[in-house]
Design an enzyme around this catalytic site. Structure first.
Site, PDB file in Angstrom:
ATOM      1  N   LYS A 139      10.457   9.731  17.205  1.00  0.00           N
ATOM      2  CA  LYS A 139       9.074   9.249  17.293  1.00  0.00           C
ATOM      3  C   LYS A 139       8.426   9.707  18.593  1.00  0.00           C
ATOM      4  CE  LYS A 139       8.211   4.948  16.270  1.00  0.00           C
ATOM      5  NZ  LYS A 139       8.453   3.490  16.338  1.00  0.00           N
TER       6      LYS A 139
HETATM    7  O1  I22 Z   1       8.155   2.910  14.044  1.00  0.00           O
HETATM    8  C1  I22 Z   1       7.141   2.338  13.807  1.00  0.00           C
HETATM    9  C2  I22 Z   1       5.994   3.126  13.427  1.00  0.00           C
HETATM   10  O2  I22 Z   1       6.383   4.429  13.236  1.00  0.00           O
HETATM   11  C3  I22 Z   1       7.087   0.883  13.885  1.00  0.00           C
HETATM   12  O3  I22 Z   1       8.342   0.411  14.287  1.00  0.00           O
HETATM   13  C4  I22 Z   1       6.023   0.374  14.814  1.00  0.00           C
HETATM   14  O4  I22 Z   1       6.370   0.655  16.122  1.00  0.00           O
HETATM   15  C5  I22 Z   1       5.825  -1.103  14.563  1.00  0.00           C
HETATM   16  O5  I22 Z   1       5.347  -1.264  13.278  1.00  0.00           O
HETATM   17  C6  I22 Z   1       4.833  -1.730  15.479  1.00  0.00           C
HETATM   18  O6  I22 Z   1       5.177  -1.507  16.795  1.00  0.00           O
HETATM   19  C7  I22 Z   1       4.764  -3.202  15.258  1.00  0.00           C
HETATM   20  O7  I22 Z   1       3.596  -3.601  15.847  1.00  0.00           O
HETATM   21  P1  I22 Z   1       3.137  -5.122  15.858  1.00  0.00           P
HETATM   22  O8  I22 Z   1       3.374  -5.688  14.499  1.00  0.00           O
HETATM   23  O9  I22 Z   1       3.965  -5.764  16.905  1.00  0.00           O
HETATM   24  O10 I22 Z   1       1.716  -5.029  16.249  1.00  0.00           O
END
Ligand code: I22
Ligand code: G3H
Length: 922
Positions: A139
């Site tokens: 990522k």
């Molecule tokens: O890898 C990904 C996106 O590619 C996810 O793990 C992504 O980082 C997460 O969905 C987010 O960080 C979660 O965000 P939130 O629900 O804490 O706002």
């Protein structure tokens, strides 16, 4: 059938937005894959931060890696890589069955690289190789700086999940970067079929921020326009963004160009919906699932949202393509209300990076605690009792500045803005890598010591001053001599008695002389060298140079002399470090090896400390940076007397610390004033200008001092406690304190690597020696008290002392044990009756140590210079003055420098009968 399984029929894959070792071990991931249609996993620093702190599944691996000497960052990487590898293996059947479309596990590059194109590429390549699985996604954030790295990585064939996308513009930029990468590959005849990527669009966070802004309008608007009702817009921006991004996705991945790429095997870059748990509990819990179903998309969901969706979510084909008009209206209305989505999404990107940095910091902090616990006795401990000092804001500022990272990258711009100073600092940061650099010389140094030993040498006499000799002083006092090795004697005093004493105690022919001088020009050192060289020659020794070695920088005057005198060896030291930071270079290591110290173990201890000061460890948990922060802060709060209380068997370490602190920080009217060797008193004898540093060797009996220190802590003084379990851990202490002083420098706003006021006294000495040579009346050049009533004169002088002052006792004669005792007892009396800090350091040693602080530091010192007349004098070969004259010239020279600066001084000439006068004084 579960909703999550059915999603696939609508072209959407459901991934799990969580990864922990527990879930791999207990079979949950496997079960989700086989029974709930799970087709991928995403991870990020926040996910791992939670994983590491819950449960003990990681502890064995952490312990093993810690014992292998890994840093917390390396441990983090090893843990995450192995979790990702295991998860990849579980998902491999999905990858195979979907012909490489699904079955991926994502691992993110360090959030600190979000604005670093080159760094992102290096780390992405490295992590991809480390995981070494076809179904791993690396990522990289879709920031301005991330886009070129993403394109390059995709071109190179690294699978990329582009994260932290909030705006349609940024989404478009990364989609186009994907196409450019494919086209470049195609042009070069490279395959396209194995290139995969997803673009992660973050949703719920958009609503959180836009709603927050809208809520201000609701409160302040008294004439709501029916078309743009803020309340009706709440909770709409996220979905609207997703719909318009998806529309753009469909426009980009269609048409002739795209079809041509598909024909050559290109895979579509799917859009991935992230941040999909509903944050506002008033909204539907499956808001970011139901409405986002669409072909060629992924939705990564946390467990709770998965449960909610399976329980009461609704499945609607191409839901994402419905109500596009409404999405445009939301954007229009927001614009009419002057809510600038460009600005909002930029803020979300910045906050997103910061959130991941915070999580990363806290996971490294947690790992550091576990790492140190695993190492147990192998690492000295450090505890700080702050006594009301508020370090948090300073830690935050240091982290914001990336101080640790920049320090270890040897960034000279950290301390000063002036070009000249920056240039000088850039030549003074080599000490940071000495633990590993010097390790490479281990065999050479040990072989040299063996050779000297075999040749029957009995003594090693080190001739040097300050940074070139204090490390040897520590070594000699703390370690003594190992069986069969040479006894070390350090000469850094020009009192003829000191020189004659050395001569008396050695067999000249069986002595190795080390002439140690970084600059190669220090008068005292070169005078000692000439004296002993001539003495050895006088014994009739053939090849006297065989008994001499030099340690110096490249191409100094000493190198020339050493060649001329045919010294047996010249150790050329790295020149990118200052004298007081040179202990882990040849300056410290050669004498150590010659006395039989295990320098390999000492350097290992330094390496362990380097790991504990590692730049990825946030300032508050970084033992070197936090120590320096507290010292800097303490001095700013008026507690500038850093009072060292040292365990008996490592007492001499205080001499080294004294120089490091005083010479590094005593400038621009500021300074940490090291107080070492002062006996510990009860709380009543101290003012509010102290911070105590208790450094113990756990095998010594420290019970008395420990009790006294606790009382001082209770009385409101800040206390730093450091415990060593092995003397060889002094290797680590040298390093810890160097990092600490570099850190204190930034907190205090000074350059810790120069010594601007040292030259003044040297220049005065040179002038005085010329006067002596031409006129022979050196004695009459300085204000001197020749009085019978020494006590009375000094008492009157000391009446000037006020709170926060310190008294420096500066005797220019050899401090024999009895003289030391007398002066120490007098020193204690001064401290107790005037309630001020005291220092005691003989001249000219102090000129190369605390001398800088006396002249460049705060005007809080009262300086008592004692000179005496030696019973015998010793001539310096080729010079028209003797050692006694040199000493006197240095004393008067420094007195003149101090007086020129308006410092409070008194010079007492004790004459010939030094011991009797001292008895009277004490
Ligand atoms: O890898 C990904 C996106 O590619 C996810 O793990 C992504 O980082 C997460 O969905 C987010 O960080 C979660 O965000 P939130 O629900 O804490 O706002
Ligand atoms: O601390 C350093 C002393 O002033 C001695 O300097 P040097 O190593 O150039 O002789």
């Amino acid at each position: 059938m579960k909703n999550t399984v059915s999603l696939l029929d609508y072209g959407q894959s459901y991934w799990l937005d969580n990864l922990t070792r527990g879930k791999i071990i207990n079979g949950e991931i496997k079960e989700r894959v086989t029974e709930q249609g799970l087709r991928g996993i995403t991870s990020n620093p926040s996910i791992f931060s939670k994983a590491f702190t819950s449960g003990d599944e990681y502890d064995n691996q952490i312990e093993k890696l810690a014992k292998e000497g890994k840093t917390s960052q390396e441990i983090y990487e090893a843990l995450t890589v192995s979790d990702v590898q295991n998860a990849c293996d579980i998902l491999l059947p999905v990858f195979d069955a979907s012909m490489g479309t699904d079955g991926f596990v994502s691992l993110e590059v360090s959030p600190y690289l979000a604005r670093d194109t080159q760094g992102s590429m290096i780390e992405a390549r490295r992590l991809y190789q480390a995981v070494n699985r076809v179904n791993c996604y690396i990522k990289i954030p879709g920031t301005r700086e991330g886009v070129p790295a993403i394109e390059e990585m995709l071109y190179e064939g690294v699978n990329i999940n582009i994260t932290l996308l909030f705006s349609i513009e940024n989404y478009e930029a990364v989609a186009l970067a994907y196409l450019r990468a494919l086209k470049r590959r195609l042009k070069e005849g490279k395959s396209l079929s194995n290139i995969v990527s997803v673009a992660s669009f973050f949703l719920s966070r958009i609503d959180v921020l836009v709603d927050q802004i809208l809520s201000h309008y609701i409160i302040s608007s008294d004439n709501p326009d029916a078309d743009s009702r803020p309340d009706l817009l709440m909770g709409k921006a996220g979905i609207a963004s997703a719909k318009l991004a998806y529309k753009r996705f469909k426009e980009i991945f269609q048409g002739k160009d795209w079809e041509e790429l598909v024909e050559k095997g290109a895979n579509i870059q799917r859009v991935l919906w992230a941040s999909t748990s509903t944050k506002n509990k008033l909204y539907k819990d499956v808001l970011y699932v139901d409405s986002l179903i669409g072909k060629d998309t992924v939705n990564t969901l946390p467990e709770e949202t998965i449960e909610d969706f399976n329980d009461h979510g609704s499945l609607k084909k191409d839901a994402i393509e419905e109500n596009i008009e409404e999405a445009y209206q939301v954007f229009d209305q927001l614009e009419r209300m002057h809510i600038d989505l460009k600005f909002v999404t930029q803020q979300l990107e910045n906050e997103g990076i910061q959130k991941f940095m915070d999580s990363y910091n806290s996971l490294i902090e947690g790992l550091e605690v576990k790492r140190l616990k695993a190492l147990g006795d192998h690492v000295p401990t450090q505890e700080i009792a702050l006594a009301g000092l508020d370090a948090k804001p300073v830690y935050a500022s240091l982290d914001e500045l990336h101080f640790g990272k920049r320090l270890f990258k040897q960034d000279p711009n950290l301390w000063k803005k002036d070009k000249e100073q920056i240039k000088e600092i850039s030549e003074r940061l080599g000490w940071l890598s000495l633990p590993e650099d010097s390790m490479k010389k281990l065999d050479e140094l040990n072989a040299f010591a063996q050779q000297i030993k075999t040749e029957g040498f009995k003594h090693v006499v080190l001739l040097g001053m300050g940074g070139s000799s204090l490390c040897s002083e520590v070594v000699k006092e703390s370690f003594g001599t190992a069986d069969g090795y040479m006894e070390l004697i350090v000469l850094d005093n020009v009192d003829p008695m000191a020189i004659l004493e050395v001569e008396k105690n050695i067999d000249m022919v069986k002595t190795l002389f080390i002439v140690a001088s970084k600059s190669g020009t220090t008068t005292e050192t070169l005078s000692f060298c000439k004296y002993f060289f001539e003495k050895l020659k006088a014994t009739g020794k053939v090849k006297p140079g065989n008994n001499f070695i030099a340690i110096t920088d490249n191409e100094t005057a000493l190198v020339k002399t050493a060649k001329e005198y045919k010294f047996r060896k010249i150790f050329v030291n790295p020149s990118d470090l200052g004298g007081r930071y040179s202990v882990l270079s040849d300056f410290g290591l050669v004498p150590m090896a010659l006395t039989g110290i295990d320098i390999g173990a000492l350097l290992q201890s330094a390496q362990r400390m380097q790991t504990s000061c590692n730049p990825t460890i946030p300032a508050n948990k970084n033992v070197g940076i936090s120590l320096g922060t507290i010292l800097g802060l303490s001095s700013k709060a008026g507690r500038d007397k850093v009072t060292f209380v040292l365990s008996n068997s490592i007492k001499s370490f205080g001499l080294w610390l004294e120089q490091l602190l005083a010479e590094s920080t005593g400038k621009e009217g500021k300074g940490l004033i090291p107080i070492q060797g002062e006996s510990l008193g009860t709380p009543e004898v101290y003012g509010k200008d102290r911070i105590f540093v208790h450094i113990i060797l756990t095998s010594d009996d420290n019970s008395e001092d420990t009790k006294k220190i606790s009382l001082l802590e209770k009385a409101g003084h800040p206390v730093i406690r450091i415990s060593l379990h092995d003397k060889l851990d002094l290797g680590g202490e040298f390093y810890r304190w160097e990092v600490a002083v570099a850190s204190a420098g930034i907190v205090m706003g000074i350059n810790p690597f120069d010594q601007p006021n040292v030259e003044e006294s040297k220049e005065n000495t040179r002038k005085l020696l010329k006067i002596q040579v031409s006129k022979g009346d050196l004695k009459n050049t300085a204000p001197t008290r020749e009085t019978e009533d020494i006590r009375g004169s000094i008492h009157t002088f000391l009446l000037q002392a006020k709170a926060n002052d310190y008294i420096a006792i500066l005797p220019y004669f050899l401090l024999t044990e009895s003289r030391k005792e007398l002066l120490q007892s007098w020193r204690k009396k001064i401290r107790d009756s005037f309630k001020v800090a005291t220092t005691l350091l003989e001249g000219p040693r102090y000129l190369h140590s605390t001398g800088q602080l006396h002249k460049g530091g705060p005007d809080s010192g009262l300086y008592i210079l004692f000179t005496g007349e030696s019973e015998e004098d010793v001539l310096i070969p080729d010079e028209e003055y003797s050692f006694a004259t040199l000493g006197l010239a240095e004393a008067i020279g420094d007195l003149k420098s101090l007086n020129d600066k308006g410092r409070r001084t008194i010079h007492i000439q004790l004459g010939k009968n030094i011991d009797n006068k001292l008895i009277k004084l004490a």
